[in-house]
Design a protein around this motif. Sequence first.
Motif, PDB file in Angstrom:
ATOM      1  N   GLY A   1       6.078 -98.911  18.734  1.00  0.00           N
ATOM      2  CA  GLY A   1       6.182 -99.900  17.668  1.00  0.00           C
ATOM      3  C   GLY A   1       6.471 -99.309  16.309  1.00  0.00           C
ATOM      4  N   SER A   2       6.565 -97.977  16.241  1.00  0.00           N
ATOM      5  CA  SER A   2       6.838 -97.315  14.969  1.00  0.00           C
ATOM      6  C   SER A   2       8.337 -96.997  14.856  1.00  0.00           C
ATOM      7  N   GLU A   3       8.728 -96.510  13.675  1.00  0.00           N
ATOM      8  CA  GLU A   3      10.128 -96.141  13.478  1.00  0.00           C
ATOM      9  C   GLU A   3      10.539 -94.980  14.363  1.00  0.00           C
ATOM     10  N   LYS A   4       9.575 -94.124  14.728  1.00  0.00           N
ATOM     11  CA  LYS A   4       9.898 -93.008  15.616  1.00  0.00           C
ATOM     12  C   LYS A   4      10.298 -93.499  17.007  1.00  0.00           C
ATOM     13  N   GLY A   5       9.757 -94.641  17.410  1.00  0.00           N
ATOM     14  CA  GLY A   5      10.051 -95.172  18.731  1.00  0.00           C
ATOM     15  C   GLY A   5      11.476 -95.694  18.861  1.00  0.00           C
ATOM     16  N   ILE A   6      12.155 -95.822  17.732  1.00  0.00           N
ATOM     17  CA  ILE A   6      13.555 -96.264  17.762  1.00  0.00           C
ATOM     18  C   ILE A   6      14.326 -95.424  16.747  1.00  0.00           C
ATOM     19  N   ILE A   7      14.240 -94.121  16.957  1.00  0.00           N
ATOM     20  CA  ILE A   7      14.809 -93.164  16.007  1.00  0.00           C
ATOM     21  C   ILE A   7      16.323 -93.296  15.892  1.00  0.00           C
TER      22      ILE A   7
ATOM     23  N   ALA B   1       3.174 -82.793  27.456  1.00  0.00           N
ATOM     24  CA  ALA B   1       3.626 -83.108  28.806  1.00  0.00           C
ATOM     25  C   ALA B   1       2.485 -83.539  29.718  1.00  0.00           C
ATOM     26  N   GLY B   2       1.263 -83.349  29.291  1.00  0.00           N
ATOM     27  CA  GLY B   2       0.123 -83.730  30.123  1.00  0.00           C
ATOM     28  C   GLY B   2      -0.144 -85.220  30.065  1.00  0.00           C
ATOM     29  N   ALA B   3      -1.413 -85.563  30.193  1.00  0.00           N
ATOM     30  CA  ALA B   3      -1.813 -86.974  30.184  1.00  0.00           C
ATOM     31  C   ALA B   3      -1.455 -87.615  28.847  1.00  0.00           C
ATOM     32  N   VAL B   4      -0.930 -88.818  28.912  1.00  0.00           N
ATOM     33  CA  VAL B   4      -0.505 -89.544  27.715  1.00  0.00           C
ATOM     34  C   VAL B   4      -1.388 -90.772  27.549  1.00  0.00           C
ATOM     35  N   ASP B   5      -1.905 -90.960  26.349  1.00  0.00           N
ATOM     36  CA  ASP B   5      -2.761 -92.105  26.070  1.00  0.00           C
ATOM     37  C   ASP B   5      -1.909 -93.363  25.902  1.00  0.00           C
ATOM     38  N   HIS B   6      -2.270 -94.400  26.663  1.00  0.00           N
ATOM     39  CA  HIS B   6      -1.486 -95.648  26.653  1.00  0.00           C
ATOM     40  C   HIS B   6      -1.404 -96.244  25.264  1.00  0.00           C
ATOM     41  N   ALA B   7      -2.519 -96.306  24.566  1.00  0.00           N
ATOM     42  CA  ALA B   7      -2.547 -96.922  23.240  1.00  0.00           C
ATOM     43  C   ALA B   7      -1.685 -96.146  22.253  1.00  0.00           C
ATOM     44  N   SER B   8      -1.692 -94.839  22.381  1.00  0.00           N
ATOM     45  CA  SER B   8      -0.889 -94.008  21.471  1.00  0.00           C
ATOM     46  C   SER B   8       0.603 -94.224  21.698  1.00  0.00           C
ATOM     47  N   VAL B   9       0.972 -94.287  22.985  1.00  0.00           N
ATOM     48  CA  VAL B   9       2.392 -94.527  23.294  1.00  0.00           C
ATOM     49  C   VAL B   9       2.824 -95.903  22.804  1.00  0.00           C
TER      50      VAL B   9
END
Length: 307
Positions: A195-201, A182-190
Amino acid sequence: MKRIHETSELTPDVATDVPPHRGGMLDWVGMDNIEGMVRFDAGDGDIQRCSARIGTFINLSRPDQRGIHMSRLYLLADEHLNAHALTASTLKDLMRALLNSHYGLADRARITISFDQLVRRAALRSEHSGWRIYPVSIDASLGADGFQLGLSTEVVYSSTCPASAALSRQLIQQQFAKDFDAGAVDHASVLAWLGSEKGIIATPHAQRSVARLWVRYVDGAPLNLIALLDRVEQSLGTPVQTAVKRQDEQAFALANGSNLMFCEDAARRIQRALDADSDIVDFRIMVEHQESLHAHNAVAHASKGQA
């Protein structure tokens, strides 16, 4: 003994006999499913020759007349439809000829014609194009109530379920919360996660859908099929495609994702589009979403004046 060909002019015509039983007036008598040809301009100036199924009918208003001369209907339909492109004027002239051929026996005529029309459709983004076949049915009548002309066709499109899309978004949110603190989120990681399969589960269900249309034009309006198709397809936003490259498929996915609709939404969109066409005096719509979730289909009906 007389030879047969010498008596051919005396061939009997039992259609003129008094009915063997009590007679009555008949609404329609004629020939249906005649194999024929029509030449039709769908609105782009290209007159296509199409194989057609034709029906020719007149009423029989004389109870004392057993039948009509079917061959006259056939020959007149063949003559008129071969000599002229299919227009409202052509149909009027043909029906007048049908009535004249049975003067005193009929005061109403009807023509039905069904055929497939080829229309060239461009891809969404690439330079390609391809053919779509649209079924066309025309039903025209001429009588005491004047000239009536109706045209039916179908539009096939894709529909993505709004409820399914909302449920899919919820699952994606839950997966995001699971994978990221829930804290700071890295832009590149998001960005990589999206772009991964998890992003469109989860993905919303979409289905091939059909809009069946019947329209009646004002007297004198052209039978502009392409204008009708364009109006309906633009109102829906996701008509099925012909030639498709990757950029076209991506554009189609974008159109579906930003154009969610229930069958009720689709019917109302088409209803508004046809209401805005001054050449159309009446219409009926039936949309059918051929569900990928259910074994049954979702259906909505609409007509003019029911907004």
